[in-house]
Write a protein that holds these residues in place. Structure first.
Motif, PDB file in Angstrom:
ATOM      1  N   ASP A 182       1.284  -1.344  -0.185  1.00  0.00           N
ATOM      2  CA  ASP A 182      -0.131   0.422  -0.289  1.00  0.00           C
ATOM      3  C   ASP A 182       0.583   1.236  -0.226  1.00  0.00           C
ATOM      4  O   ASP A 182       0.435   2.642  -0.147  1.00  0.00           O
ATOM      5  CB  ASP A 182      -0.570   0.080   1.084  1.00  0.00           C
ATOM      6  CG  ASP A 182      -1.834   1.279   0.742  1.00  0.00           C
ATOM      7  OD1 ASP A 182      -2.367   1.823   2.007  1.00  0.00           O
ATOM      8  OD2 ASP A 182      -2.994   1.465   0.118  1.00  0.00           O
ATOM      9  N   CYS A 183       2.433   1.008  -0.371  1.00  0.00           N
ATOM     10  CA  CYS A 183       3.205   2.381   0.285  1.00  0.00           C
ATOM     11  C   CYS A 183       2.952   3.276  -1.117  1.00  0.00           C
ATOM     12  O   CYS A 183       3.113   1.879  -2.400  1.00  0.00           O
ATOM     13  CB  CYS A 183       4.337   1.586   0.481  1.00  0.00           C
ATOM     14  SG  CYS A 183       5.194   2.874   0.796  1.00  0.00           S
ATOM     15  N   VAL A 184       3.070   4.181  -1.646  1.00  0.00           N
ATOM     16  CA  VAL A 184       3.393   4.746  -2.597  1.00  0.00           C
ATOM     17  C   VAL A 184       4.651   5.920  -3.122  1.00  0.00           C
ATOM     18  O   VAL A 184       5.019   6.677  -1.191  1.00  0.00           O
ATOM     19  CB  VAL A 184       1.956   6.177  -2.037  1.00  0.00           C
ATOM     20  CG1 VAL A 184       2.875   7.778  -3.338  1.00  0.00           C
ATOM     21  CG2 VAL A 184       0.916   5.645  -2.328  1.00  0.00           C
ATOM     22  N   VAL A 185       5.078   5.085  -3.788  1.00  0.00           N
ATOM     23  CA  VAL A 185       6.219   5.937  -3.951  1.00  0.00           C
ATOM     24  C   VAL A 185       6.991   7.044  -4.997  1.00  0.00           C
ATOM     25  O   VAL A 185       5.668   7.058  -5.719  1.00  0.00           O
ATOM     26  CB  VAL A 185       7.049   4.412  -4.614  1.00  0.00           C
ATOM     27  CG1 VAL A 185       7.908   4.708  -5.487  1.00  0.00           C
ATOM     28  CG2 VAL A 185       6.873   3.152  -4.429  1.00  0.00           C
ATOM     29  N   THR A 186       7.878   7.792  -4.514  1.00  0.00           N
ATOM     30  CA  THR A 186       7.217   9.120  -5.296  1.00  0.00           C
ATOM     31  C   THR A 186       8.874   9.234  -5.230  1.00  0.00           C
ATOM     32  O   THR A 186      10.071   8.991  -4.799  1.00  0.00           O
ATOM     33  CB  THR A 186       7.277  10.093  -4.585  1.00  0.00           C
ATOM     34  OG1 THR A 186       7.802  10.525  -2.504  1.00  0.00           O
ATOM     35  CG2 THR A 186       5.711  10.201  -3.842  1.00  0.00           C
TER      36      THR A 186
END
Length: 2019
Positions: free
Chosen positions: A1747-1751
């Protein structure tokens, strides 16, 4: 005689086939007299040679009586008799016993045969023969071998010779097969045996050997040797079948035979015999009756039943059936059907069409013996229409193309050695108008590819290219790999012959040999044909009218070729030679010279010459002009016929178009008349704009010098542009060639001031077609001062106010603006603070409408208003300052901090009479005390504290505060009561509370008093409240009851209870009471505090109902159970206990049975009945029960509704019947019903289904309470699926319920909104919608109805976000400069692409961005075609990847205004353009001196008359840069003139006036005016040519400049001078005219060459794409190609869409919206995994990170963190320490230095290697390298343990994951739930999706190729049409007339020069040598960019360049010269 016979089918051993030493022979006999006979064979051994003894042995073997009639025959049905017995009955022969010779064969037989050595001789015979081909697929040549056999077999047919090739590729009929069937003579079994013998040629099958070619006789000579004698060596058939497949089945029936013979040869059978050590070259021939397929039993050969069934009516035939077809051969046959059938039609062309070939243009076909050959090919595939083609119907084989494109033929014959004869034919393919007609062969490279030099400018190319002349035929059949280049007598000569050299490239030929020339066994090559033909003894003769004539073959051929050229080639005749020149306008230096100039051409019967008015065709735009000259490439002298050429025309009218164009001659319109062109020129001149007409349709007219108040409106204005005729116009009078230039009207309003004139308003209006030029009303003129309103007509693109040197119409109005009246006011600075009742003042400032300060003239009464306030104030006195005084406010402010109020101030009488002021009003001092609750009597429970809300209020009731504001409360009425106190200083209010109020032992209510007062505020009265103290409601006592029937018996503390042993004590009632003996209901919280000791689990639901858990009574009466119930909370601790003593009883059982269906709906009763039976411990029914037993039966179950439950006793059956089963709303599915009788129970399962539809529900759409985020133009994350549900939310399978979707108008859905219906499961899939809408939230509503009842609707809120990847504009940065020197370098341009959300798009392919530049011209509206395109430069390392740089781009060579535009290719059709950049190109440094225009050659004498001595008058010389731009405007110097003689020895030089040899002239601003006069009686030779030299001297320049030279003629006699002056003018005019003609012809030739290049490039491109499509197994239709391709594209797109919609694993976790370009997305969406098991275990392994968002940046991560208030976990890539990341290419741990340390099991692989990344591969590798590290995937736990155990011996072992879901951590730990992956469905959609199937990308590639091919076909058709039209226009009479005119003018010029007696050195080149340095280019192209390999683009660019650089001659010619 000794005879032995044996039955059965066991093959005999090889030894038995050989005659024994004592003379015994073995014969195999089949009895086929009757169908019931033994099907097997009899083996008969005999020794005597007596027929009678043999016949007797046969009778004995088959039990045949002596009186029975029968015959013995061979398998060929020859009867065995006394005469032929010894000849026919040999050892090993197979014989029949029949009733008669012609009896039908009732059962099949097998005949033994022998043939040759190792089976590889057959099996691999075709490999080398056919694989050693010349780059072509040899499969058609292998099939040709089988056709050869069929042609030989059918050679004796009198009727149709039928040959069929059937490709049986229908899987439903068996495995693939190829069958070749003919209706030839067929083969006997012996002939079939001979066929199987390898290399048994036709010449060895003679004598007594029976053969399929018995007794070979050479056929008689026939034309073209078409004798069908081509089955020759006994090799080809075997080679062919084993090259095509693995097995061959030969089926043949000879004529007049009853039997069919069948032989099977297979690789598998050979290998089996070799393995079993059997005789390999033995086998069986199956002899059977026709149409008998009973021996075919294999499903792989089901197709044979149909083939064999076709034998029924055939007299004779042979069929070759090949199975085990190689897969690559099958694919080739399927995908290239047209190609290989075309090759076969080429090979057998003359067998099919006869000796003359396929003459499609002939009216009638000659009847010949060759018209009866019918070769048909058919292909059958499953589910497809069969493809059937007859080779006679093929029209595009090469021989057909050669025959039908030839205009004439040359036939000859060659005699070689003894009987070797070669017939030959040469065909001529003429050049027609614009192209060669020589056909192109797709098997050879295109002739355009002969030279890969990119700089090559192809003018003429050989038609045949590199192909040899002759194809070779042997016995009428093509030998494909042998060709003959040429013979000495037909090769191109080294010197020019009778015909041009290119004619030798327009011939094709064919050679036909007889069988005296050797060919290879596979008939692919001749052995020695070319050597024999080129032998010196070979005799060549010509065949003329069918007769052989001996003559010089070389001369005959040369004369024939010359005649063909003159008769059939259609070309242009160039006449009136004007000289040879250089064309610097052509980019290729190789092609810049030589160019021959002509003044006329003769083209298609018409003559075109200099000065003729012409119009163009197929140019964009259409051009009108006059001819200047013709160009033809090459160094020619005089008239010539040639192809191509170009014409230079001067555009008309010249007042509008001061330019020339060079175009191909083919672009001239040969049908237009001079009258039409002249009329066009006159109409153009009369339509120029003249004046403006201004009207004021809405009033407010502006008069000249008018005075207006500020803000007074002006207009609106209606304007018309009128021409000289008074007609309104909107466009310039442009022609179709330039496109009409739109006219705009520009309006400017200018404010005049002493220092500057400032432009206030500027608008441009364009004509709308239906409305005129219009400017709206102007109301914004506010500043004071003098103004001017100017209306000016300008051009659309350049905004120029002049056109063709003339100003465009304009009009000016002058007026003045003065100030207005006071209209508004402002509120001044207020004094703070404001409090309730405190007076304050409001200062005001008055202004006029535009902010100018003003004063009141009248007294004004202000009005103050504020919502919620009462306001009082005084009047405003009339003074210089306006102030409202003594303002007092009262009202509610609700807070100690005060409240903001909007104070509305109104001054009546002003236009803006109202102002609103924000003020904050604070509360006043304390006035009263308020205590809440408000009631006088307050109730409170004993033992609790009471909270009071106290508020200190001012006089308006507002809460107020001040320091030391303490509120005190004292309780009265009982002892030991507490005192409460609270501080209200901060907020004026607070909560007043304290210790609990507790009075001991109260059973009823008790009254108390509470007194509240404010300390230190005596003015505030105290408040008193009455307190009513209530008994406590907390638990004070526990009570337990036991139900005895309907009576409840209390169980007291420590009581003892008795119960039946083994039973369960139920219905134990539990109750709790408070202090007042009130029962306390058991809540969830209370239930948690109740504990029992007999069970660890308590049913809280039952406990809340007052029921204790059931108590199981011990089975032993000795056991006593102690039961304890406890209750513990923060107030009390209580308990109740009792003991249970069991009583003895008999054991019992219960059984239940359901009578009927077990299905029921929610809320309905079960229709079936349930029988309950009681038994003892042994299962016997208890008969001693009475009806009272039903009272002990209990029915229960989750959700069971017992309200209608009926239990009855059945006396007859001693059972209990239960009815009325019904369920409350609950989970559907199978339900367990529990039936309990005392301590026994049984269960019945019922199926609970949903009720009727009542509402709708979304499927797989979580979090719909939040708006669904979607990027504009993208699809929703998942499809919208609707489920019907009943009123309790259970899915209802109701079909055909209509679902409708309602949306707002500004929301667009793709696909469009359609009505849907539910399926059988009650679901409706609305599909995945693409959203197009403005940014923001939008509503989608879904409705449905069932049985006229509207169901509850659903609503989706969609949040539309801008697309960060959608480009919307281009941003261009560069170092701006006012001007750029010609030929210099532009500064670097930095271009970026900006997206819809105003961010720069990164990672764009630089090839998609280009820079375009063209010259701004007044006659063009859109971007012109002569555009120079530049590509993007390589990005430097220090530059950002989001910017694209254009460096070192060359500035154009010609001075003027240029436009630069940058273009981004969004896709193949849509382009995004930047704003146009206008640059000014200025002249460069001066290099030479040139005049304005070339002066005529001066003719002077030394007489007294001044005019006769004048050399030049008013000659203006200018400084020019290297590109002939006028430059040096800031330079000054001098020009020195002197005279030179061409002859350096000549010392008699003329002198200027004053007897001086030099003259000086001042040079100012880069120009000098020259006037020169010779001195009277000046020296000089009579009739001599001299040169005037003008040398510039400029002190400011260090480098000397080129001088200007002008020749003149000097005479001593005045009359002679006059005569020579006339001749000189005539010479100059002739020179100019000839130059124009030559340029025109050169241009025509150039255009033809360029257009041919276009056609060839287009053909090459089309063929290339066609071959690519064939590689992708896509066959194209020969007719209606475009429609077929369009249908294919549509079909492929549908198939691709179907593949895309196939179900595949998908991640259902919602992705984070990519509103920012730095957001990559959630980890679950970044990768895809194909393998399901690997996807499951890797997804589970990374479950916490999915569920982690990568930026990309920490800033973007922080933004997400803030938006989600920290709920969303984020990972910025710029915070990762990358040095610790694993090497993506690192080998597995068990591999070291390229070798395997140990052999692993379980297929280990790095987990990261199983990932595929749809986007951002580099970033994703960083993310997953960090998350997964070196994690390894392996098959199972055992393999993983083994792998780890071995790895740790050498290195560290990473984490291991198994495909079965186990995990071994890197520390070695495994096992437990935390190391076991759950099933896929337990991951709740947090799983990596599966990638798109490979078939999807295959379809994508095919669609792209089809689209490219479609464009190529359209392009090819277009350029062919253009070329045809151009070539048709070249042979007009006008062109022929121009050629004649050119020749005449050249002749006249030579005569004039002779009369002039010009210097020989100069007369060779004439005026051209002097014109060259004086040539001025008025216009020139933008420097072309680097030549590309794309030839089509190169041709377009050259045409653009040729159309620009033509102004040089126009500047030298004052007008066209006409003879």
């Amino acid at each position: 005689m000794a005879a032995a016979a044996g039955g059965g089918r066991t093959p005999r051993k090889p030894g038995l086939l050989t005659p024994r030493g004592n003379g015994d022979r073995t014969v195999f006999l089949f009895d086929r007299r009757r169908e019931q006979a033994d099907p097997g064979e009899k083996v008969l051994s005999y020794a005597k040679d007596s027929y009678r003894a043999f016949r007797s042995a046969v009778c004995q073997a088959f039990d045949i009586s002596s009186d029975e009639t029968f015959v013995i025959t061979t398998t060929n049905r020859k009867e065995i008799t006394e005469d032929n017995f010894r000849e026919l009955v040999q050892d090993g022969v197979t014989l029949y016993v029949l009733q008669s010779v012609d009896q039908m064969l009732l059962l099949a037989t097998k005949e033994r045969i022998d043939f040759l050595p190792h089976y590889d001789t057959l099996v691999k015979s075709g490999m080398y023969e056919y694989y050693a081909s010349e780059g072509q697929n040899p499969l058609p040549f292998a099939l040709a071998e089988l056709i050869d056999n069929s042609l030989s077999a059918t050679s004796q047919n009198t009727g149709i010779r039928s040959i069929q090739i059937k490709l049986l590729f229908d899987d439903s009929q068996g495995k693939p097969a190829v069958a070749v069937i003919d209706n030839g003579s067929g083969m006997t079994s012996k002939q079939l045996n001979n066929w199987a013998v390898y290399r048994l040629s036709k010449f060895t099958r003679q004598g007594d050997v029976e053969s399929d070619h018995s007794g070979y006789v050479r056929p008689l000579p026939v034309p073209r040797s078409l004798n069908s004698d081509i089955s020759y060596f006994g090799v080809g058939g075997k080679q062919a079948v084993f090259f095509v497949g693995q097995s061959a089945r030969m089926i043949s029936k000879p004529a007049k035979s009853q039997d069919v013979h069948e032989l099977v040869l297979s690789k598998e059978d050979f290998e089996k015999k070799e393995k079993n050590k059997e005789a390999i070259y033995t086998g069986f021939i199956q002899n059977r009756k026709p149409s008998d397929s009973t021996h075919i039993t294999s499903d792989d050969e089901r197709f044979l039943h149909n083939l064999i069934l076709e034998e029924r009516d055939k007299e004779s035939f042979t069929a070759v059936v090949i199975t085990g077809v190689q897969p690559d051969h099958m694919q080739y046959l399927k995908n290239n059907f047209h190609l290989w059938t075309r090759q076969l039609a080429h090979i057998y062309h003359y067998y099919i069409h006869g000796p003359k070939g396929n003459e499609t243009n002939s009216v009638t076909k000659e009847i010949s013996p060759f018209n009866n050959i019918d070769i048909q090919i058919s292909m059958f595939e499953k589910g497809k229409v069969p493809k059937i083609v007859n080779l006679r119907e093929i029209k595009d084989d090469m021989q057909t193309l050669y025959i039908n494109t030839a205009a004439d033929s040359f036939e000859f014959k060659a005699h070689v050695e003894e009987e070797g004869i070669v017939e030959g034919i040469i065909r001529y393919h003429p050049f027609l108008y614009d192209k060669e007609t020589y056909p192109d062969d797709p098997s050879f490279p295109s002739r355009l590819n002969d030279d890969d030099d990119d700089d090559c400018f192809i003018v003429e190319k050989g038609a045949r290219g590199k192909r040899p002349i002759f194809e070779c035929f042997w016995n009428g059949r093509l030998i494909p790999y042998t060709t003959v280049e040429d013979f000495d007598w037909c090769a191109p000569p080294k010197k020019r012959g009778l015909a041009p050299m290119e004619c030798y490239n327009r011939i094709s030929g064919a050679l036909f040999t007889n069988d005296k020339f050797q060919v290879s066994t596979n008939k692919l090559t001749f052995m020695d044909l070319e050597l024999k033909l080129k032998d010196k003894n070979t005799l060549f003769t010509r065949i003329f009218n069918g007769q052989e004539q001996r003559m010089k073959i070389d001369r005959e051929f040369a004369l024939w070729l010359k005649d063909c050229h003159e008769k059939y080639d259609k070309q242009i005749k160039f006449t009136v030679f004007k000289g040879v020149t250089v064309r610097p306008d052509i980019p290729s230096k190789r092609m810049q010279s030589p160019w021959t100039m002509y003044a006329a051409i003769e083209w298609d019967g018409k003559i075109y010459k200099t000065g003729q008015l012409v119009k163009t065709l197929k140019t964009h735009p259409i051009l009108y002009g006059s001819i200047e000259k013709f160009y033809l490439y090459g160094d020619h002298d005089g008239d010539i016929f040639a192809t191509g050429g170009e014409v230079q025309i001067s555009l008309e009218p010249q007042a509008l178009y001061a330019e020339t164009k060079i175009i191909p001659i083919s672009k001239l319109d040969r049908t237009v008349s001079d009258k039409v062109v002249k009329k066009y020129i006159e109409d153009e001149m009369a339509r120029l704009p003249d004046k403006l007409s201004v009207t004021w349709p809405e009033g407010d007219e502006l008069l000249p010098n008018d005075t207006r108040f500020a803000g007074t409106p002006i207009g609106a204005l209606r304007i018309e542009i009128l021409n000289k005729k008074g007609e309104p116009m909107q466009k310039l009078p442009g022609t179709s060639h330039g496109g009409s230039k739109k006219l705009l009207v520009e309006l400017k309003v200018i404010l005049h001031s002493p220092t500057e004139n400032k432009e206030i308003i500027s608008h441009i209006s364009q004509h709308g077609g239906k409305w005129p030029y219009w400017f709206k009303k102007m109301e914004n003129l506010q500043k004071l001062g003098n103004y001017s309103l100017k209306l000016q007509v300008v051009l659309n693109e350049s905004n120029a106010d002049t056109y063709a040197g003339r100003p465009l119409p304009s009009k000016v109005f002058k007026f003045t603006i003065i100030e207005g009246k006071p209209e508004k006011f402002l509120v001044g600075l207020l004094e703070l603070p404001f409090r309730i009742g405190v007076p304050f003042s409001i200062p005001l400032e008055l202004q006029d409408e535009f902010g100018h300060a003003t004063r009141l003239t009248n007294r004004i009464r202000p009005v103050l208003e504020a919502s919620g306030l009462t306001l009082k104030h005084e009047d405003i006195p009339v003074t210089s300052k306006c102030v409202i005084k003594s303002v007092i406010a009262k009202g509610c402010v609700n807070s100690c901090q005060g409240k903001n109020f909007s104070l509305k101030i109104t001054l009546p009488g002003l236009k803006e009479d109202t102002q609103v002021v924000k003020i904050r009003l604070l509360p006043g001092p304390p006035h009263q005390l308020k205590v809440k609750p408000d009631s006088e009597i307050l109730k409170i429970e004993n033992g609790t504290a009471f909270p009071f809300q106290v508020e200190v209020l001012d006089e308006s009731g507002n809460i107020t505060a001040q320091p030391e504001l303490i509120v005190h409360c004292k309780f009265l009425g009982a002892s030991d009561l507490p005192v409460y106190s609270v501080d209200c200083s901060n907020g004026g209010t607070n909560m007043l509370t304290g210790p609990v109020i507790h009075v001991q032992n109260i059973k009823k209510d008790q009254m108390l008093k509470a007194r509240f007062e404010v300390l230190n505020c005596k003015d505030v009265p105290p408040v008193e409240k009455i307190i009513k103290l209530l008994p406590s409601s907390h638990v004070a006592r526990l009570q337990v009851l036991s139900m005895n029937g309907q009576k409840a018996i209390q169980i007291k503390h420590q009581d003892e209870i008795t119960c039946v042993a083994g039973h369960v004590m139920n219905k134990l009632i539990f109750q709790m009471y408070d202090e007042a003996e009130r029962e306390i209901p058991i809540t969830t919280t209370a239930a948690e505090k109740i504990k029992v000791n007999w069970t660890p689990k308590i049913d809280r639901e039952l406990l809340m109902q007052g029921l204790l858990p059931d108590i199981k009574v011990p089975t032993s009466v000795k056991d006593v159970r102690y039961c304890l119930i406890t209750y513990l909370d923060e107030h009390v601790s209580l308990e109740s206990a009792f003991t249970v003593r069991p009583l003895p009883d008999e054991p019992r059982h219960i059984k239940c049975k359901l009578q009927g269906s077990n299905t029921l709906q929610v809320g309905e009763e079960l229709q079936s009945e349930i029988d309950v039976m009681l038994t003892d411990q042994f299962g016997n029914q208890v008969q001693t029960l009475t009806s009272a037993c039903v009272n002990s039966l209990g029915v229960s179950g989750p959700g069971l509704d017992k309200s209608n439950l009926k239990i009855t006793w059945q006396e007859s059956t001693q059972t209990i019947k239960v009815k009325g089963i019904r369920y409350k709303p609950c989970l559907l599915g199978n339900k367990e019903l529990c039936f309990a009788w005392r301590e026994f129970s049984d269960f019945i399962r019922v199926n609970l289904v949903a009720g009727s539809p009542a509402k709708l529900k979304f499927v797989d759409w979580p979090e719909l309470e939040k708006p669904v985020a979607v990027i504009n133009g993208r699809e929703l994350r998942r499809p919208i699926i609707i489920q019907l549900c009943d009123q309790w939310g259970n899915p209802t399978p109701e079909p055909n319920v209509k679902i409708s979707l309602i949306k707002s108008n500004n929301l667009k859905l793709v696909p469009s909104n359609q009505q849907h219906k539910t399926d059988d499961t009650g679901r409706a899939n609305l599909g995945v919608f693409t959203i197009h809408a403005p940014r923001g939230e939008h509503i989608l509503q879904i409705k449905a109805s069932h049985n006229k009842t509207v169901l509850d609707c659903l609503v989706i809120t969609i949040n539309v976000l801008p697309d960060p990847e959608k480009p919307v504009c281009l941003n261009v940065k560069y170092e701006k400069s006012p001007s750029f020197p010609a030929g210099g370098t532009f500064p670097d341009f930095m271009v970026s692409v900006v997206s819809e959300d105003d961010t720069i798009i990164k990672n764009i392919n630089p090839a998609r961005i280009s820079m375009k530049m063209w010259k701004a011209q007044s006659n063009r509206v859109r971007t012109p075609t002569d555009v120079t395109t530049f590509s993007c430069s390589k990005v430097k390392d220090d530059k950002e990847d989001s910017f694209f740089y254009f460096r070192d781009k060359v500035v154009p060579e010609r001075v003027g205004t240029y436009i630069i535009e940058f273009t981004f290719a969004m896709d193949k059709t849509n382009m995004l353009n930047s704003e146009q950049i206008i640059v000014e190109v200025v002249p460069n440094d001066p290099v030479r001196l040139l005049p304005d225009s070339l002066p005529a050659t001066p003719t002077v004498s030394n007489v007294r008359a001044l005019t006769s001595r004048t050399l030049v008058k008013d000659l203006y010389l200018h400084l020019m840069d290297e590109y002939n731009n006028h430059t040096g405007l800031d330079l000054a110097g001098r020009v020195i003139a002197k005279i030179k003689s061409p002859n350096e020895q000549d010392i008699e030089i003329p002198q200027f006036q004053g007897k001086v040899s030099t003259e000086e002239f001042p040079l100012q601003n880069g120009s000098a005016e020259i006037n020169l006069v010779l001195a009277e009686d000046s020296p000089g030779r009579d009739s001599t040519e001299y040169i005037l030299v003008f040398e510039p001297h400029l002190p400011a320049l260090k480098k000397p400049l080129e001088p200007y030279c002008l020749s003149f003629m000097f005479y001593n006699d005045f009359k002679k001078q006059q005569l020579m002056a006339t001749l000189t003018r005539e010479k100059d005019q002739l020179s100019k005219s000839i130059d124009l003609y030559r340029k025109m012809f050169d241009t025509t030739n150039q255009l033809v060459a360029e257009m041919k290049c276009q056609v060839k490039e287009a053909e090459t491109r089309e063929a290339l794409l066609k071959n690519e499509l064939k590689k992708h197994q896509i066959e194209l239709s020969q007719t209606n190609t475009l429609q077929y391709v369009d249908s294919l594209i549509k079909k492929k797109m549908l198939e691709q869409e179907a593949v895309m919609k196939q179900p595949r694993r998908a991640c259902t976790l919602p992705n984070y919206p990519k509103g920012n370009q730095d957001i990559l997305g959630k980890i679950a969406h970044l990768a895809q995994i194909e393998d399901n098991e690997a996807a499951k275990v890797i997804s589970w392994h990374l479950a916490s990170d999915m569920d982690c968002v990568v930026t990309l940046s920490t800033e973007a991560a922080r933004s997400i963190f803030d938006e989600t208030q920290g709920r969303q976990q984020v990972l910025p890539l710029d915070s990762i320490y990358k040095k610790t990341l694993p090497d993506w290419n690192r080998p597995l741990p068990h591999l070291k230095n390229g070798r395997t340390v140990f052999r692993p099991i379980g297929n280990p692989v790095f987990a990261r290697d199983l990932l595929t990344f749809p986007d951002n591969t580099e970033y994703c590798q960083t993310v997953f390298g960090m998350l997964l590290g070196d994690t390894i995937i392996i098959d199972n736990l055992d393999a993983a343990n083994h792998y780890r155990k071995e790895v740790v011996k050498i290195t560290h072992c990473p984490t291991l994951l198994t495909r079965e879901g186990d995990r071994i951590r890197s520390n070695g730990k495994f096992g437990g739930l935390q190391n076991k992956a759950p099933p896929m469905d337990k991951l709740r959609g947090m799983v990596f999706g599966a990638p798109m199937p490979k078939l999807y990308y295959t379809f994508s590639e095919q669609i792209d190729l089809l689209q490219q091919y479609r464009a190529a076909v359209i392009k090819l058709d277009s350029v062919n049409k253009d070329l045809d039209l151009h070539l048709q226009s070249l042979n007009t009479p006008e062109m022929q007339r121009k050629k004649q005119e050119l020749a005449e003018q050249e002749k006249n010029l030579k005569i004039v020069k002779q009369k002039l007696g010009m210097t020989p050195a100069l007369s060779d080149k004439g005026a051209e040598s002097l014109l060259q340095p004086a040539t001025l280019e008025i216009d020139s192209p933008i420097p072309p960019k680097r030549m590309r390999r794309d030839t089509v683009r190169k041709v377009y660019r050259r045409l653009d360049l040729l159309s620009c650089k033509t102004a040089a001659t126009a500047s030298a010619a004052n007008g066209p010269y006409r003879t």
